[in-house]
Write a protein that holds these residues in place. Sequence first.
Motif, PDB file in Angstrom:
ATOM      1  N   ILE A  22      -5.469 -38.706  22.556  1.00 21.49           N
ATOM      2  CA  ILE A  22      -5.753 -38.482  23.979  1.00 21.49           C
ATOM      3  C   ILE A  22      -6.665 -37.269  24.160  1.00 21.49           C
ATOM      4  O   ILE A  22      -7.627 -37.312  24.935  1.00 21.49           O
ATOM      5  CB  ILE A  22      -4.420 -38.295  24.738  1.00 21.49           C
ATOM      6  N   ASP A  41      -7.003 -27.095  17.800  1.00 24.94           N
ATOM      7  CA  ASP A  41      -6.143 -28.041  17.079  1.00 24.94           C
ATOM      8  C   ASP A  41      -5.622 -27.373  15.816  1.00 24.94           C
ATOM      9  O   ASP A  41      -6.240 -26.429  15.315  1.00 24.94           O
ATOM     10  CB  ASP A  41      -6.914 -29.333  16.712  1.00 24.94           C
ATOM     11  N   TYR A 161      12.160 -35.222  22.083  1.00 25.42           N
ATOM     12  CA  TYR A 161      10.885 -35.441  22.772  1.00 25.42           C
ATOM     13  C   TYR A 161      11.115 -35.583  24.273  1.00 25.42           C
ATOM     14  O   TYR A 161      10.434 -34.956  25.091  1.00 25.42           O
ATOM     15  CB  TYR A 161      10.230 -36.704  22.202  1.00 25.42           C
ATOM     16  N   THR A 196      -2.659 -44.539  20.404  1.00 27.99           N
ATOM     17  CA  THR A 196      -3.305 -43.417  19.697  1.00 27.99           C
ATOM     18  C   THR A 196      -2.750 -43.370  18.276  1.00 27.99           C
ATOM     19  O   THR A 196      -1.888 -44.177  17.913  1.00 27.99           O
ATOM     20  CB  THR A 196      -2.975 -42.057  20.358  1.00 27.99           C
TER      21      THR A 196
HETATM   22  P1  NDP Z   1      -1.848 -37.497  18.490  1.00 26.83           P
HETATM   23  O1  NDP Z   1      -0.805 -37.273  17.461  1.00 26.83           O
HETATM   24  O2  NDP Z   1      -2.815 -38.601  18.298  1.00 26.83           O
HETATM   25  O3  NDP Z   1      -2.673 -36.143  18.736  1.00 26.83           O
HETATM   26  C1  NDP Z   1      -2.005 -34.926  18.909  1.00 26.83           C
HETATM   27  C2  NDP Z   1      -2.887 -33.795  18.430  1.00 26.83           C
HETATM   28  O4  NDP Z   1      -2.159 -32.562  18.617  1.00 26.83           O
HETATM   29  C3  NDP Z   1      -3.218 -33.883  16.936  1.00 26.83           C
HETATM   30  O5  NDP Z   1      -4.573 -33.622  16.731  1.00 26.83           O
HETATM   31  C4  NDP Z   1      -2.342 -32.805  16.331  1.00 26.83           C
HETATM   32  O6  NDP Z   1      -2.884 -32.206  15.176  1.00 26.83           O
HETATM   33  C5  NDP Z   1      -2.308 -31.775  17.447  1.00 26.83           C
HETATM   34  N1  NDP Z   1      -1.203 -30.836  17.258  1.00 26.83           N
HETATM   35  C6  NDP Z   1       0.068 -31.112  16.853  1.00 26.83           C
HETATM   36  N2  NDP Z   1       0.769 -29.975  16.735  1.00 26.83           N
HETATM   37  C7  NDP Z   1      -0.070 -28.955  17.072  1.00 26.83           C
HETATM   38  C8  NDP Z   1       0.066 -27.557  17.127  1.00 26.83           C
HETATM   39  N3  NDP Z   1       1.210 -26.940  16.785  1.00 26.83           N
HETATM   40  N4  NDP Z   1      -0.990 -26.814  17.512  1.00 26.83           N
HETATM   41  C9  NDP Z   1      -2.164 -27.410  17.812  1.00 26.83           C
HETATM   42  N5  NDP Z   1      -2.366 -28.741  17.779  1.00 26.83           N
HETATM   43  C10 NDP Z   1      -1.321 -29.503  17.403  1.00 26.83           C
HETATM   44  O7  NDP Z   1      -1.061 -37.672  19.860  1.00 26.83           O
HETATM   45  P2  NDP Z   1      -1.514 -38.303  21.274  1.00 26.83           P
HETATM   46  O8  NDP Z   1      -2.953 -38.120  21.471  1.00 26.83           O
HETATM   47  O9  NDP Z   1      -0.920 -39.646  21.363  1.00 26.83           O
HETATM   48  O10 NDP Z   1      -0.686 -37.363  22.245  1.00 26.83           O
HETATM   49  C11 NDP Z   1      -1.284 -36.283  22.946  1.00 26.83           C
HETATM   50  C12 NDP Z   1      -0.280 -35.793  23.967  1.00 26.83           C
HETATM   51  O11 NDP Z   1       0.069 -36.877  24.820  1.00 26.83           O
HETATM   52  C13 NDP Z   1       1.031 -35.307  23.350  1.00 26.83           C
HETATM   53  O12 NDP Z   1       1.508 -34.196  24.100  1.00 26.83           O
HETATM   54  C14 NDP Z   1       1.954 -36.488  23.526  1.00 26.83           C
HETATM   55  O13 NDP Z   1       3.299 -36.115  23.551  1.00 26.83           O
HETATM   56  C15 NDP Z   1       1.482 -36.994  24.864  1.00 26.83           C
HETATM   57  N6  NDP Z   1       1.823 -38.385  25.136  1.00 26.83           N
HETATM   58  C16 NDP Z   1       1.423 -39.393  24.290  1.00 26.83           C
HETATM   59  C17 NDP Z   1       1.761 -40.691  24.578  1.00 26.83           C
HETATM   60  C18 NDP Z   1       1.355 -41.831  23.705  1.00 26.83           C
HETATM   61  O14 NDP Z   1       1.879 -42.940  23.923  1.00 26.83           O
HETATM   62  N7  NDP Z   1       0.471 -41.649  22.744  1.00 26.83           N
HETATM   63  C19 NDP Z   1       2.568 -41.012  25.764  1.00 26.83           C
HETATM   64  C20 NDP Z   1       2.919 -39.898  26.573  1.00 26.83           C
HETATM   65  C21 NDP Z   1       2.551 -38.627  26.266  1.00 26.83           C
HETATM   66  P3  NDP Z   1      -2.416 -32.719  13.705  1.00 26.83           P
HETATM   67  O15 NDP Z   1      -2.645 -34.197  13.684  1.00 26.83           O
HETATM   68  O16 NDP Z   1      -3.279 -31.936  12.791  1.00 26.83           O
HETATM   69  O17 NDP Z   1      -0.954 -32.375  13.599  1.00 26.83           O
END
Ligand code: NDP
Length: 254
Positions: A22, A41, A161, A196
């Motif tokens: 996202i 990130d 979560y 995603t």
């Molecule tokens: P992804 O796992 O595809 O992307 C999440 C990103 O956040 C990754 O690049 C990850 O890096 C990074 N990240 C994780 N931990 C940290 C940290 N400690 N510091 C900095 N960056 C970090 O997830 P989505 O894109 O699907 O989700 C994005 C947001 O949307 C999240 O908050 C999720 O909870 C929320 N969301 C998602 C939904 C879905 O269905 N996909 C639904 C509802 C909410 P790395 O991969 O290197 O760990």
Amino acid sequence: MKNNIFSLKNKVAVITGGKQGIGKVVAGYLADAGADIVIFDLAEASDVAAEIANEHGVQARSYICDVTNPQDVADKIAQAGSEMGTLDLLFNNAGICLHKEALECTPSEWSKVIDVNLNGVFYVAQAFARYLIANQKTGNIVNTASMSGSIVNIPQCQASYNASKAGVVHLTKSLAVELAPKGIRMNSISPGYIRTEMTGTVRQDWQDIWVDMIPFKRMGTPEELAGAVIYLLSDASTYTSGSDMIIDGCFTIV
Ligand code: NDP
């Protein structure tokens, strides 16, 4: 002709968790609306920044930043502010998910999810608001919550979560009130199931159950969240703060 109230021109937007999913897609749309882009990130994301800069003709930089480390967050906001000239907007989006029964969840597993999803959102929002105030700027923040903040997903177990995301929704309201006198707005989006990297690896039979439960009969895409984030970050929403926008293909209303 009226100004384009959705324009983000002359603004610099920080996106946490912008390497993939996202965050990456929404960062591209914020650039399309005119914003210069800063990606935070855990992983190196200069490829994403370069791609966005090339495609949209904006400035874009990336910083490795762990949102669970308040000192790292404050340092990277200061560095990005100085290297980009300024910062105006924040899409506070990094998050992780754990599918595990609550009775089996260890203290460190529980804490990790709360640390990234709730504490991390707070640390980044706090540092960003401090930056704005110290620089006599107003600004605007959108946090990524989830529909899981208001419903309990099945069949998977994900209490940590769900609790973290309910926390994000109410943190958003709390900070919106505290920051209103400073000219800083804060809203959240609550996506439903979105395709995603986070959801792509979940077992297929669970995904089938989700799709069956969604009135739209499909999962959403990150692109379908971008308009909401642009709206909330732009001057199209100047009287809106503390709100939570649920974007879920009708999941939570049936
Ligand atoms: P992804 O796992 O595809 O992307 C999440 C990103 O956040 C990754 O690049 C990850 O890096 C990074 N990240 C994780 N931990 C940290 C940290 N400690 N510091 C900095 N960056 C970090 O997830 P989505 O894109 O699907 O989700 C994005 C947001 O949307 C999240 O908050 C999720 O909870 C929320 N969301 C998602 C939904 C879905 O269905 N996909 C639904 C509802 C909410 P790395 O991969 O290197 O760990």
